[in-house]
Design a protein around this motif. Structure first.
Motif, mmCIF file in Angstrom:
data_model
loop_
_atom_site.group_PDB
_atom_site.id
_atom_site.type_symbol
_atom_site.label_atom_id
_atom_site.label_comp_id
_atom_site.label_asym_id
_atom_site.label_seq_id
_atom_site.Cartn_x
_atom_site.Cartn_y
_atom_site.Cartn_z
ATOM 1 N N ASP A 1 -63.789 45.924 -57.090
ATOM 2 C CA ASP A 1 -64.819 46.505 -57.948
ATOM 3 C C ASP A 1 -64.339 47.851 -58.481
ATOM 4 O OD1 ASP A 1 -64.938 48.068 -55.659
ATOM 5 O OD2 ASP A 1 -67.117 48.122 -55.601
ATOM 6 N N LEU A 2 -65.137 48.482 -59.299
ATOM 7 C CA LEU A 2 -64.713 49.741 -59.903
ATOM 8 C C LEU A 2 -64.600 50.871 -58.877
ATOM 9 C CD1 LEU A 2 -67.605 51.492 -61.891
ATOM 10 C CD2 LEU A 2 -67.990 49.845 -60.062
ATOM 11 N N TRP A 3 -65.242 50.732 -57.717
ATOM 12 C CA TRP A 3 -65.126 51.753 -56.668
ATOM 13 C C TRP A 3 -63.930 51.487 -55.761
ATOM 14 C CZ3 TRP A 3 -68.005 54.865 -59.017
ATOM 15 C CH2 TRP A 3 -69.282 54.557 -59.458
ATOM 16 N N GLU A 4 -63.255 50.363 -55.988
ATOM 17 C CA GLU A 4 -62.025 50.025 -55.272
ATOM 18 C C GLU A 4 -62.233 49.795 -53.777
ATOM 19 O OE1 GLU A 4 -58.921 52.447 -58.097
ATOM 20 O OE2 GLU A 4 -59.708 53.510 -56.361
ATOM 21 N N MET A 5 -63.433 49.339 -53.423
ATOM 22 C CA MET A 5 -63.750 49.164 -52.013
ATOM 23 C C MET A 5 -64.115 47.734 -51.645
ATOM 24 S SD MET A 5 -65.950 52.689 -51.464
ATOM 25 C CE MET A 5 -65.919 52.673 -49.678
ATOM 26 N N ALA A 6 -64.510 46.939 -52.624
ATOM 27 C CA ALA A 6 -64.951 45.572 -52.340
ATOM 28 C C ALA A 6 -64.249 44.603 -53.271
ATOM 29 C CB ALA A 6 -66.472 45.465 -52.510
ATOM 30 N N GLU A 7 -63.725 43.524 -52.712
ATOM 31 C CA GLU A 7 -63.117 42.474 -53.510
ATOM 32 C C GLU A 7 -64.143 41.365 -53.736
ATOM 33 O OE1 GLU A 7 -58.504 41.932 -52.875
ATOM 34 O OE2 GLU A 7 -59.501 41.955 -50.936
ATOM 35 N N GLY A 8 -64.091 40.760 -54.904
ATOM 36 C CA GLY A 8 -65.015 39.669 -55.176
ATOM 37 C C GLY A 8 -65.353 39.572 -56.643
ATOM 38 N N ILE A 9 -66.506 38.975 -56.919
ATOM 39 C CA ILE A 9 -66.994 38.805 -58.283
ATOM 40 C C ILE A 9 -68.120 39.814 -58.487
ATOM 41 C CG2 ILE A 9 -68.034 37.198 -59.918
ATOM 42 C CD1 ILE A 9 -66.845 34.937 -58.158
ATOM 43 N N HIS A 10 -67.907 40.754 -59.379
ATOM 44 C CA HIS A 10 -68.805 41.899 -59.510
ATOM 45 C C HIS A 10 -69.504 41.906 -60.857
ATOM 46 C CE1 HIS A 10 -66.572 43.265 -56.012
ATOM 47 N NE2 HIS A 10 -65.460 43.106 -56.713
ATOM 48 N N LEU A 11 -70.779 42.290 -60.838
ATOM 49 C CA LEU A 11 -71.553 42.322 -62.060
ATOM 50 C C LEU A 11 -70.938 43.299 -63.063
ATOM 51 C CD1 LEU A 11 -75.408 42.248 -62.272
ATOM 52 C CD2 LEU A 11 -74.066 43.590 -63.876
ATOM 53 N N TYR A 12 -70.552 44.466 -62.613
ATOM 54 C CA TYR A 12 -69.967 45.454 -63.521
ATOM 55 C C TYR A 12 -68.703 44.901 -64.172
ATOM 56 C CZ TYR A 12 -67.828 49.727 -65.286
ATOM 57 O OH TYR A 12 -67.246 50.679 -66.094
ATOM 58 N N SER A 13 -67.870 44.255 -63.394
ATOM 59 C CA SER A 13 -66.621 43.714 -63.925
ATOM 60 C C SER A 13 -66.892 42.655 -64.987
ATOM 61 C CB SER A 13 -65.783 43.112 -62.795
ATOM 62 O OG SER A 13 -65.487 44.090 -61.818
ATOM 63 N N LEU A 14 -67.845 41.753 -64.694
ATOM 64 C CA LEU A 14 -68.194 40.721 -65.680
ATOM 65 C C LEU A 14 -68.767 41.344 -66.948
ATOM 66 C CD1 LEU A 14 -69.797 38.034 -63.332
ATOM 67 C CD2 LEU A 14 -67.571 37.904 -64.467
#
Length: 634
Positions: free
Chosen positions: A423-436
Motif C-alpha cells: 500500500d502507499l504506507w508501505e506496510m501492508a501487501e495486498g489489494i488496496h482501495l487507494y492503489s485501485l
C-alpha cells in the motif's frame, strides 16, 4: 553514526543541503546531491572562556538559545547566550548561491563587566569505514579531513589556527587542552582551535568559518589552491547576495498571490507558505529533477527505512505544488528527465530512487507509484495547457499504462503473474482501495491525453495503424475502469461497517480511502457510501486533539496524527462544500507547524509539536494544494 532524528532547520543551495538542531548544531551536510553523500558523524563547536573547560555551543547547562531565519531566506541564525560568562554568540549559517561553500559566521559579544579571553574550538568526526578510511591533515587556517574519494575542509577566512589535535581528540577536547605534534594522521575525528583574543566589555569580534567539500579525484595541492581562492571571497557581500537571492525567489514564486496578513492566524499561514517555497528547491536535484521525500533523519535504520530518496508518488504531489508556485520548469524536469530515466523496461516505476536516477534500496513495489506518474503528467498539463509536454511524455505514459493493464487484468483473472503490491504506507501487501483508485485515475488521464492529442496532433490523424491501436487501447481501458469500480464496490465496501475499507485483508479504516474521491475522482464526495465512510473515519481516526491518524491501530512512531491526514480531510470537505469543517481540519496543521514553520510527518498528540521528520515534502505539497483550493472557494 549517532542518532539524530529531528532536523529543526534546513539550509542549502542547488547542490548542497545542511540540517541543524534547534541549538544550532550542524547535523548533516550533503553534497553534491541532496541524498548522497553525507559526510559528518558530528561537527561540534565550543569556546573556552578565560580558564574554563570547553563550553559546547550546542550543549551547555548555562546556555540559552534563540533561533530564526533571516526573513524570507534560507539564512539561519542561532543566538547562544552563555549566562555564566554573559557571553553572547550569534551563529549565522548560510550556503553561497554560486559557490558550494557553507559559511558559519560567529559574532562574539561581551555582555559582562570584565574582559573575556576567548578560544574557539571545532571538533569534527567524519563517517569512515574500511572502504573509505578517513584521515586528517592540518593547514594554516584549518584542517582537511579526507578519504579516497572526497576531501572535507574546515578553515577560517582571516585567522590561522593556534592549536590542533589529529589523534585522540576525544580524550582532551572537553578540557580545551588540545595538542598534537603531528600535522597529519589516521584519525576520523580531529580538532582545531582559533584564538579570538580578549574581548572587552560591549566589544564584539567576528570569526568566519567555511566548509568546502571536494567529491572528485583531486590532488591535495589543487584542493589547497581552491581553499585559498575561496578565502578571498567577500563573505559579507555573499551574505547580502544570498539573502537577496532567496527573497527574490519567494516573490517570484508567490503563485497564490497571498496578500499581507491581517492577524496572527494569517501570519502563520503565510510563514508556512513562504517556508514551503524556500524548502522545495532544497529537496530537488537540479540536474535530474529527482526530489527527495525529506532530508535524512535515520541513517542507521533504527526506526524507519530512511527518507532521503525519491519516491515517484511523493514527488508527483510535490510537482503539483510546484506548478501552483510557478515552478513549472522544475516539474517538467522531473517528468521529462527523471521519470523517463527511471522507468523500468516493463513500464513500471520501482519504490524509490536516488535523485541521480539510480535505483535505491527497496523492499517491494507499490503499484500506485506507477499510476501516480501518469496522473502527474496530466495534472501538469492542466496547469500549463502545454500539448508539447503531453506529446513528449506520451510514450512513457503509454508504456506505464500497458503495465497497469496487465497488472489489473492479472488481478481480475487471478493468474498471479505479478508480485503483490504494498500500500502507499508501505506496510501492508495486498489489494488496496487507494492503489485501485490511482490506477483508475491513470486510465482516465491517458484517455484524456488521447482526446487532446488525437484532435490536434497530425501524427495521430494521418496514421491509421496508430489510430486503430489507440482506439483498441481506449476500449480496453474503459472496460477496465468499469471493472475496477465494480471490484471496489463488490469487495471493498463493508456492509457491517457501513463504509469502504482499505483492503481485503485487515479491512481497516484508512485516510487514504479518501483518495478515491480526491485526487482520483472514482467517486464524488456526496455519494452516500462515501459519506458513510467519512463518518466512520471521524469515529475511528480522529484523535482528541483534532488530528487524524493514517489508519486504525497505526503503531509507527506511536501512531500519531499526520498533517497529511488532516489535509486530506480538508480537501474532502472542500470538495463537498463544507467550509467550516475544512477550516477545522486545516487549523490543526497550522497550529502544529514547527518553530520555523516547517511541517512534519507526524505530530505528538501530547505536545502538539512535530516529533518525526520535519520538512516532509509531501506535507508541504498537500498544504499548498489545500491552500490553493481554499482560496478558490473563499
Amino acid at each position: 553514526m549517532s542518532n539524530k532524528y529531528l532536523n529543526e532547520a534546513i539550509i542549502g543551495n542547488k547542490d548542497m543541503l545542511a540540517t541543524y538542531t534547534a541549538k544550532g548544531e550542524l547535523q548533516r551536510i550533503y553534497y553534491p546531491n541532496k541524498d548522497n553523500k553525507q559526510y559528518i558523524n558530528f561537527y561540534h563547536t565550543g569556546v573556552k572562556v578565560n580558564d574554563s573547560d570547553l563550553i559546547y555551543l550546542h550543549d551547555d547547562i548555562n546556555n540559552t538559545y534563540k533561533q530564526y531565519y533571516d526573513t524570507d531566506t534560507n539564512v539561519l541564525n542561532t543566538e547562544i547566550d552563555n549566562t555564566y560568562f554573559n557571553l553572547k554568540i550569534l551563529q549565522t549559517d548560510f550556503v553561497l548561491i554560486k559557490e558550494n561553500v557553507l559559511v558559519k559566521r560567529y559574532t562574539f559579544i561581551n555582555e559582562n563587566n570584565i574582559d573575556l579571553n576567548i578560544e574557539f574550538f571545532i571538533h569534527s568526526e567524519l563517517l569512515s569505514d574500511h572502504n573509505n578510511f578517513v584521515g586528517a591533515r592540518v593547514i594554516d587556517n584549518g584542517m582537511i579531513q579526507y578519504s579516497h574519494d572526497f576531501m572535507f575542509s574546515t578553515f577560517a577566512k582571516n585567522q590561522k589556527i593556534t592549536g590542533h589535535q589529529i589523534n585522540g581528540s576525544n580524550n582532551t577536547i572537553k578540557t580545551g587542552d588540545i595538542y598534537d605534534k603531528d600535522y597529519i594522521g589516521m584519525s576520523k575525528d580531529s580538532s582545531i582551535k582559533y584564538d579570538i583574543g580578549t574581548i572587552k566589555t560591549e566589544e564584539k569580534k567576528v570569526l568566519e568559518i567555511s566548509i568546502v567539500i571536494q567529491d572528485t579525484v583531486s590532488k591535495m595541492s589543487d584542493f589547497e589552491t581552491e581553499i585559498e581562492r575561496i578565502r578571498k571571497i567577500d563573505f559579507q557581500k555573499e551574505y547580502t547576495n544570498t539573502k537577496s537571492y532567496w527573497r527574490k525567489f519567494v516573490k517570484t514564486h508567490n503563485g497564490l498571490n497571498l496578500k499581507e496578513p491581517k492577524n496572527s492566524y494569517e501570519e502563520k499561514i503565510q510563514e508556512i507558505y513562504k517556508r514551503t517555497i524556500l524548502l522545495f528547491p532544497l529537496l530537488q536535484n537540479q540536474e535530474t529533477g529527482g526530489i527527495i521525500a525529506a532530508p535524512e533523519i535515520d541513517e542507521d535504520l533504527t526506526k524507519c527505512g530512511r527518507y532521503a530518496y525519491c519516491w515517484p508518488r511523493d514527488a508527483v504531489f510535490i510537482t503539483k505544488a510546484l506548478d501552483i508556485l510557478q515552478m513549472q520548469k522544475e516539474t517538467e524536469k522531473f517528468y521529462k528527465n527523471f521519470c523517463k530515466n527511471t522507468q523500468s523496461k516493463n513500464g513500471m516505476w520501482e519504490q524509490r530512487f536516488f535523485t541521480d536516477g539510480r535505483l535505491a534500496p527497496c523492499w517491494g513495489y507499490q503499484i500506485d507509484e506507477t499510476a501516480s506518474v501518469i496522473y502527474g503528467v496530466y495534472s501538469h498539463y492542466e496547469y500549463t495547457k502545454d500539448e508539447k509536454f503531453l506529446k513528449d511524455n506520451l510514450k512513457m505514459c503509454e508504456k506505464a499504462v500497458d503495465f497497469l493493464k496487465r497488472y489489473v487484468t492479472d488481478l481480475f483473472e487471478n493468474t498471479n503473474k505479478y508480485h503483490v503490491s504494498y500500500d502507499l504506507w508501505e506496510m501492508a501487501e495486498g489489494i488496496h482501495l487507494y492503489s485501485l483508485a490511482s490506477i483508475y485515475s491513470a486510465f482516465d488521464c491517458i484517455l484524456k491525453m488521447y482526446s487532446i492529442l488525437g484532435k490536434n496532433v497530425s501524427d495521430f490523424e494521418n496514421n491509421r495503424l496508430k489510430d486503430e491501436k489507440i482506439s483498441k487501447s481506449e476500449r480496453k481501458i474503459e472496460k477496465l475502469q468499469v471493472e475496477i469500480k465494480k471490484y471496489i464496490n463488490d469487495n471493498l465496501y463493508d456492509e457491517e461497517k457501513n463504509s469502504y475499507v482499505r483492503n481485503m485483508d485487515d479491512r481497516k479504516m484508512d485516510i487514504s480511502i479518501l483518495g478515491a474521491v480526491v485526487p482520483f475522482n472514482v467517486f464524488t464526495p456526496k455519494e452516500k457510501k462515501i459519506q458513510n465512510t467519512v463518518e466512520k473515519i471521524n469515529l475511528t481516526l480522529r484523535t482528541y486533539t483534532g488530528g487524524y491518524q493514517r489508519f486504525e491501530n497505526d503503531h509507527y512512531m506511536n501512531g500519531n496524527p499526520w498533517p497529511i491526514s488532516n489535509l486530506w480531510m480538508t480537501l474532502y470537505y472542500l470538495e463537498k462544500g463544507e467550509k467550516k469543517k475544512a477550516k477545522e481540519t486545516f487549523d490543526f496543521v497550522i497550529k502544529t507547524a514547527g518553530k520555523h514553520c516547517l511541517l512534519g510527518e507526524q505530530i505528538d498528540n501530547n505536545t502538539l509539536k512535530p516529533n518525526w521528520v520535519l520538512g516532509l515534502g509531501w506535507s508541504h505539497a498537500m498544504f499548498i494544494i489545500v491552500l490553493e483550493k481554499m482560496l478558490k472557494n473563499s
